[in-house]
Motif scaffolding. Sequence first.
Motif, PDB file in Angstrom:
ATOM      1  N   GLU A  25       0.808  -1.217   0.000  1.00 49.30           N
ATOM      2  CA  GLU A  25       0.000   0.000   0.000  1.00 49.30           C
ATOM      3  C   GLU A  25       0.848   1.278   0.000  1.00 49.30           C
ATOM      4  O   GLU A  25       0.345   2.356  -0.319  1.00 49.30           O
ATOM      5  N   ALA A  26       2.141   1.144   0.341  1.00 49.41           N
ATOM      6  CA  ALA A  26       3.013   2.327   0.360  1.00 49.41           C
ATOM      7  C   ALA A  26       3.760   2.513  -0.958  1.00 49.41           C
ATOM      8  O   ALA A  26       4.554   3.444  -1.085  1.00 49.41           O
ATOM      9  N   ARG A  27       3.503   1.655  -1.937  1.00 49.64           N
ATOM     10  CA  ARG A  27       4.259   1.713  -3.196  1.00 49.64           C
ATOM     11  C   ARG A  27       3.502   2.408  -4.322  1.00 49.64           C
ATOM     12  O   ARG A  27       4.053   2.618  -5.404  1.00 49.64           O
ATOM     13  N   ASN A  28       2.239   2.705  -4.111  1.00 48.29           N
ATOM     14  CA  ASN A  28       1.441   3.417  -5.116  1.00 48.29           C
ATOM     15  C   ASN A  28       1.428   2.675  -6.455  1.00 48.29           C
ATOM     16  O   ASN A  28       1.755   3.225  -7.510  1.00 48.29           O
ATOM     17  N   ILE A  29       1.056   1.397  -6.405  1.00 49.83           N
ATOM     18  CA  ILE A  29       0.948   0.589  -7.617  1.00 49.83           C
ATOM     19  C   ILE A  29      -0.473   0.066  -7.758  1.00 49.83           C
ATOM     20  O   ILE A  29      -1.261   0.088  -6.801  1.00 49.83           O
ATOM     21  N   ALA A  30      -0.787  -0.413  -8.937  1.00 50.33           N
ATOM     22  CA  ALA A  30      -2.040  -1.142  -9.169  1.00 50.33           C
ATOM     23  C   ALA A  30      -1.662  -2.525  -9.671  1.00 50.33           C
ATOM     24  O   ALA A  30      -0.694  -2.676 -10.430  1.00 50.33           O
ATOM     25  N   GLN A  31      -2.394  -3.549  -9.231  1.00 50.85           N
ATOM     26  CA  GLN A  31      -2.085  -4.916  -9.652  1.00 50.85           C
ATOM     27  C   GLN A  31      -3.350  -5.630 -10.095  1.00 50.85           C
ATOM     28  O   GLN A  31      -4.389  -5.548  -9.437  1.00 50.85           O
ATOM     29  N   VAL A  32      -3.256  -6.312 -11.237  1.00 49.04           N
ATOM     30  CA  VAL A  32      -4.365  -7.094 -11.787  1.00 49.04           C
ATOM     31  C   VAL A  32      -3.940  -8.549 -11.772  1.00 49.04           C
ATOM     32  O   VAL A  32      -2.893  -8.905 -12.335  1.00 49.04           O
ATOM     33  N   PHE A  33      -4.751  -9.395 -11.128  1.00 48.31           N
ATOM     34  CA  PHE A  33      -4.371 -10.790 -10.931  1.00 48.31           C
ATOM     35  C   PHE A  33      -4.962 -11.698 -12.010  1.00 48.31           C
ATOM     36  O   PHE A  33      -5.733 -11.265 -12.871  1.00 48.31           O
ATOM     37  N   GLN A  34      -4.602 -12.975 -11.934  1.00 49.97           N
ATOM     38  CA  GLN A  34      -5.000 -13.956 -12.931  1.00 49.97           C
ATOM     39  C   GLN A  34      -6.509 -14.152 -12.964  1.00 49.97           C
ATOM     40  O   GLN A  34      -7.087 -14.375 -14.026  1.00 49.97           O
ATOM     41  N   PHE A  35      -7.161 -14.054 -11.808  1.00 53.12           N
ATOM     42  CA  PHE A  35      -8.599 -14.252 -11.741  1.00 53.12           C
ATOM     43  C   PHE A  35      -9.264 -12.972 -11.253  1.00 53.12           C
ATOM     44  O   PHE A  35      -8.650 -12.163 -10.553  1.00 53.12           O
ATOM     45  N   ILE A  58     -13.479  -5.773 -15.624  1.00 55.88           N
ATOM     46  CA  ILE A  58     -13.627  -4.833 -14.502  1.00 55.88           C
ATOM     47  C   ILE A  58     -12.318  -4.776 -13.714  1.00 55.88           C
ATOM     48  O   ILE A  58     -11.851  -3.691 -13.336  1.00 55.88           O
ATOM     49  N   SER A  59     -11.702  -5.944 -13.449  1.00 55.08           N
ATOM     50  CA  SER A  59     -10.418  -5.974 -12.748  1.00 55.08           C
ATOM     51  C   SER A  59      -9.369  -5.166 -13.499  1.00 55.08           C
ATOM     52  O   SER A  59      -8.597  -4.397 -12.906  1.00 55.08           O
ATOM     53  N   LEU A  60      -9.339  -5.346 -14.832  1.00 57.22           N
ATOM     54  CA  LEU A  60      -8.403  -4.575 -15.646  1.00 57.22           C
ATOM     55  C   LEU A  60      -8.702  -3.081 -15.528  1.00 57.22           C
ATOM     56  O   LEU A  60      -7.791  -2.258 -15.375  1.00 57.22           O
ATOM     57  N   GLY A  61      -9.990  -2.743 -15.585  1.00 57.05           N
ATOM     58  CA  GLY A  61     -10.385  -1.339 -15.496  1.00 57.05           C
ATOM     59  C   GLY A  61     -10.012  -0.709 -14.176  1.00 57.05           C
ATOM     60  O   GLY A  61      -9.564   0.446 -14.121  1.00 57.05           O
ATOM     61  N   ARG A  62     -10.170  -1.465 -13.093  1.00 53.33           N
ATOM     62  CA  ARG A  62      -9.808  -0.923 -11.770  1.00 53.33           C
ATOM     63  C   ARG A  62      -8.311  -0.705 -11.653  1.00 53.33           C
ATOM     64  O   ARG A  62      -7.853   0.213 -10.953  1.00 53.33           O
ATOM     65  N   GLY A  63      -7.529  -1.541 -12.356  1.00 57.78           N
ATOM     66  CA  GLY A  63      -6.095  -1.325 -12.360  1.00 57.78           C
ATOM     67  C   GLY A  63      -5.676  -0.132 -13.191  1.00 57.78           C
ATOM     68  O   GLY A  63      -4.679   0.532 -12.897  1.00 57.78           O
ATOM     69  N   LEU A  64      -6.455   0.152 -14.234  1.00 57.19           N
ATOM     70  CA  LEU A  64      -6.092   1.202 -15.183  1.00 57.19           C
ATOM     71  C   LEU A  64      -6.703   2.561 -14.880  1.00 57.19           C
ATOM     72  O   LEU A  64      -6.280   3.570 -15.449  1.00 57.19           O
ATOM     73  N   VAL A  65      -7.686   2.611 -13.978  1.00 56.64           N
ATOM     74  CA  VAL A  65      -8.470   3.831 -13.813  1.00 56.64           C
ATOM     75  C   VAL A  65      -7.681   4.960 -13.151  1.00 56.64           C
ATOM     76  O   VAL A  65      -7.940   6.140 -13.378  1.00 56.64           O
ATOM     77  N   ARG A  66      -6.698   4.613 -12.329  1.00 59.97           N
ATOM     78  CA  ARG A  66      -5.884   5.642 -11.673  1.00 59.97           C
ATOM     79  C   ARG A  66      -4.771   6.118 -12.600  1.00 59.97           C
ATOM     80  O   ARG A  66      -4.095   5.316 -13.232  1.00 59.97           O
ATOM     81  N   GLU A  67      -4.590   7.425 -12.653  1.00 54.43           N
ATOM     82  CA  GLU A  67      -3.564   7.999 -13.515  1.00 54.43           C
ATOM     83  C   GLU A  67      -2.271   8.313 -12.752  1.00 54.43           C
ATOM     84  O   GLU A  67      -1.266   8.671 -13.373  1.00 54.43           O
ATOM     85  N   ASP A  68      -2.281   8.180 -11.428  1.00 52.76           N
ATOM     86  CA  ASP A  68      -1.153   8.625 -10.613  1.00 52.76           C
ATOM     87  C   ASP A  68      -0.285   7.483 -10.103  1.00 52.76           C
ATOM     88  O   ASP A  68       0.591   7.685  -9.269  1.00 52.76           O
ATOM     89  N   VAL A  69      -0.494   6.242 -10.588  1.00 55.99           N
ATOM     90  CA  VAL A  69       0.235   5.105 -10.033  1.00 55.99           C
ATOM     91  C   VAL A  69       1.673   5.084 -10.534  1.00 55.99           C
ATOM     92  O   VAL A  69       1.984   5.567 -11.625  1.00 55.99           O
ATOM     93  N   ALA A  70       2.566   4.489  -9.711  1.00 54.91           N
ATOM     94  CA  ALA A  70       3.959   4.335 -10.115  1.00 54.91           C
ATOM     95  C   ALA A  70       4.083   3.291 -11.221  1.00 54.91           C
ATOM     96  O   ALA A  70       4.916   3.418 -12.124  1.00 54.91           O
ATOM     97  N   ALA A  71       3.268   2.241 -11.154  1.00 52.78           N
ATOM     98  CA  ALA A  71       3.305   1.176 -12.156  1.00 52.78           C
ATOM     99  C   ALA A  71       2.029   0.348 -12.045  1.00 52.78           C
ATOM    100  O   ALA A  71       1.381   0.315 -10.996  1.00 52.78           O
ATOM    101  N   ILE A  72       1.687  -0.307 -13.143  1.00 49.79           N
ATOM    102  CA  ILE A  72       0.567  -1.253 -13.154  1.00 49.79           C
ATOM    103  C   ILE A  72       1.142  -2.628 -13.455  1.00 49.79           C
ATOM    104  O   ILE A  72       1.875  -2.815 -14.439  1.00 49.79           O
TER     105      ILE A  72
END
Length: 367
Positions: free
Chosen positions: A79-89, A148-162
Motif C-alpha cells: 500500500e506504500a508503493r502506489n501501484i495497481a495490480q491485476v491478478f490472474q482471476f 472490470i479488474s483490468l479497469g480498476r487497475g487502469l483507472v488511476r492515472e497517478d500510479v507508479a506502475a501497473i
Amino acid sequence: MASITLDGLAHAYRPDPRGPQDYALKEINHVWRQGGAYALLGPSGCGKTTLLNIISGLVIPTRGRILFDDRDVTRLPTEARNIAQVFQFPVVYDTMTVRENLAFPLKNRKMPREAIARRVEEIASRLDLSSVLDRKASNLTADAKQKISLGRGLVREDVAAILFDEPLTVIDPHLKWQLRSSLKELHRALDLTMIYVTHDQTEALTFADTVVVMHDGAVVQTGTPEELFERPAHTFVGHFIGSPGMNVLPARVAGRTAHVGDVAIALDHGYAARPTGERIELGVRPEFATLAAPGTGLPVKVTRIEDIGRARIARIEISGNPAAAMVPEDLSLDGDSAGLTLDPRQIHIYADGVLVPGEAAGREGVA
C-alpha cells in the motif's frame, strides 16, 4: 509514474541459501524506464511471478534493492508503493455495479465526482464495458468481471506502475486479441509503466515494447520482440520464442565452418577455438531454413511434412539430428531425401547455451 531499478535483486524461499541452485530468483540488475511496456515471459516456475511479487511488495527479497525512481521501496508494504495490480482471476465487488467498481479506487483518493465520472466513462469505453456500467458485477460473465479488474487497475492515472499477472487467463480466446490491443492503446495514452507476466509468447510479443525472458530463475535476455526473434542470446530464448522454435543442433566449429555430424555448414562469421568441455551448438530458425530438391544445399532426410495453413513445415533430420524447415509451395519430393538451404546471416553459434559473437575476419579455430 516511475522508473524501476532492480539492484542486485535475488530471492530464495529457503532460509539458508547456499548456492545459485537454492534461489528461485537469481541476481538481477536492471533499470526499467518510466512509461515502458514490459513483459516477463517464461514457463511456469521460472521466477517471473516471484519477481512481480517483489516489485509489488508481496515478497521481500533475500538480498538486493528495488527502487521506484530514487526511492528505496524494498521493505515497504504494497500500500506504500502506489501501484495497481491485476491478478490472474477477477477481483471485483459483486454487490457493486460496474460503474461503482471502476470508481472505487478514485473515491478512496477523494477525487472530485465529475473527474471520477469522466475517468470511469473513458476506461469503460476502452474496455467495452459502457453498455453494462449500471449492472451488478455478480450478474456478469467471468470475461466481463476480468475486464472490470483490468479497469480498476487502469483507472488511476497517478500510479507508479501497473502490474498484470497473467490477466487474460479466464478470457475467451476470441476476446484476448481485442483486450491486448486495448491495453496497448491505453499504455500509449496514459504513459504509465506497465509490467505484464505471462507464459504466452503471443501475449508478450504483442503487448510489450521490451520483453524480459526468464528461465530457471534467471533473466536470459531482455530485448524487443524483433531482437529476441532475430538474435536469441540463449538457446532457451530460441526454443521458447517462435512456432516452431529455433533449430538447435550439436556442432563442431572451425573458423567459418560448422560441422553437424558429417554435414559441413558455411558460416557468415569466423569463430575462434573454444575451451575444451564446452557444449557447442548451432542455432537457426526454421524461417531461415528452406527445403529444396535432393542435391541442392545440405543433404537431409524428411520424416514428415505438416501443413499449418499459412505454411508447410518439414520435419527433417540433419545427420540424425531433428530439425524443422520451410517448404516452398512449388516443391514436390519423391521419397524422403531432400536438400536444405540456410541463410548464413541467420546462423548463430552457442557455447553452453550462450550466444558466441562471431569474428568477421574468420580466424581459424576448433570447437
